[in-house]
Design an enzyme around this catalytic site. Structure first.
Site, PDB file in Angstrom:
ATOM      1  N   TYR A   1       0.846  -1.202   0.000  1.00 60.68           N
ATOM      2  CA  TYR A   1       0.000   0.000   0.000  1.00 60.68           C
ATOM      3  C   TYR A   1       0.881   1.252   0.000  1.00 60.68           C
ATOM      4  CZ  TYR A   1      -3.117   3.660   1.700  1.00 60.68           C
ATOM      5  OH  TYR A   1      -3.804   4.842   1.841  1.00 60.68           O
TER       6      TYR A   1
ATOM      7  N   GLU B   1     -10.928   6.407   5.366  1.00 60.80           N
ATOM      8  CA  GLU B   1     -10.274   7.169   6.439  1.00 60.80           C
ATOM      9  C   GLU B   1     -11.261   7.449   7.566  1.00 60.80           C
ATOM     10  OE1 GLU B   1      -7.170   7.689   6.926  1.00 60.80           O
ATOM     11  OE2 GLU B   1      -6.295   7.393   4.940  1.00 60.80           O
TER      12      GLU B   1
ATOM     13  N   TRP C   1      -5.117   1.592  10.738  1.00 61.80           N
ATOM     14  CA  TRP C   1      -5.276   1.577   9.291  1.00 61.80           C
ATOM     15  C   TRP C   1      -5.238   0.149   8.774  1.00 61.80           C
ATOM     16  CZ3 TRP C   1      -7.657   3.838   5.755  1.00 61.80           C
ATOM     17  CH2 TRP C   1      -7.366   3.644   4.415  1.00 61.80           C
TER      18      TRP C   1
END
Length: 165
Positions: free
Chosen positions: A4, A26, A34
């Site tokens: 990522y 988000e 995350w």
């Protein structure tokens, strides 16, 4: 996480669908790691019609109830409702600005900020949060907006020694 970082994080994004996806991911991340969201990303795409804002804006109570049972996403009623409200706000932003990208990138005047601009970026994330909320977006506090700006390349926040700089 490395893939990522190496291929997506901090790369400028102007595609409305991907911007909408990242804004909502988000927001879903608020209070979580995350990694938790990233591992569910495909589940979110499946549950939310690949983040098609026009489809999501039409979700009814039955769809909301289905989403609350979906183990592929974070089953938080407020966060699920936020995606639906954000879809409606996205459609309004597209109507007003021509695209979600034009609207969001206007906060940085269409140009990527650098790590050196962090103080400015913090202020911009506060302004973005306030404006997004005023326009019907949810789960878009200043911290979420700052993380979003980093993720979609509005801020190049890679460390100076990173190959992505």
């Amino acid at each position: 996480m490395a893939a990522y970082h190496d291929t997506e994080w901090g790369v400028p994004v102007h595609d409305d669908r991907l911007l909408f996806e990242m804004l909502n991911l988000e927001g879903a991340q608020a209070g979580l790691s995350w990694l938790t969201i990233l591992t569910r990303r495909n589940g979110y795409r499946k549950a939310f019609d690949n983040f098609d804002s026009e489809k999501i804006a039409q979700y009814d109570e039955n769809k909301r109830a289905t989403l609350l049972q979906d183990k592929g996403i974070i089953r938080n009623r407020l966060k699920i409702n936020a995606v639906i409200e954000n879809a409606k706000a996205t459609l309004a932003a597209k109507e007003k600005h021509g695209s979600l990208g034009v609207y969001l990138w206007s906060f940085v005047f269409g140009k990527q900020l650098t790590h050196a601009d962090e103080a400015e970026a913090i202020e911009i994330s506060k302004e973005m949060s306030k404006d997004l909320k005023k326009n019907g977006f949810r789960f878009v506090g200043p911290t979420t907006c700052f993380a979003f700006m980093q993720a979609v390349g509005m801020i190049n926040d890679h460390s100076p020694e990173c190959f992505r700089t």
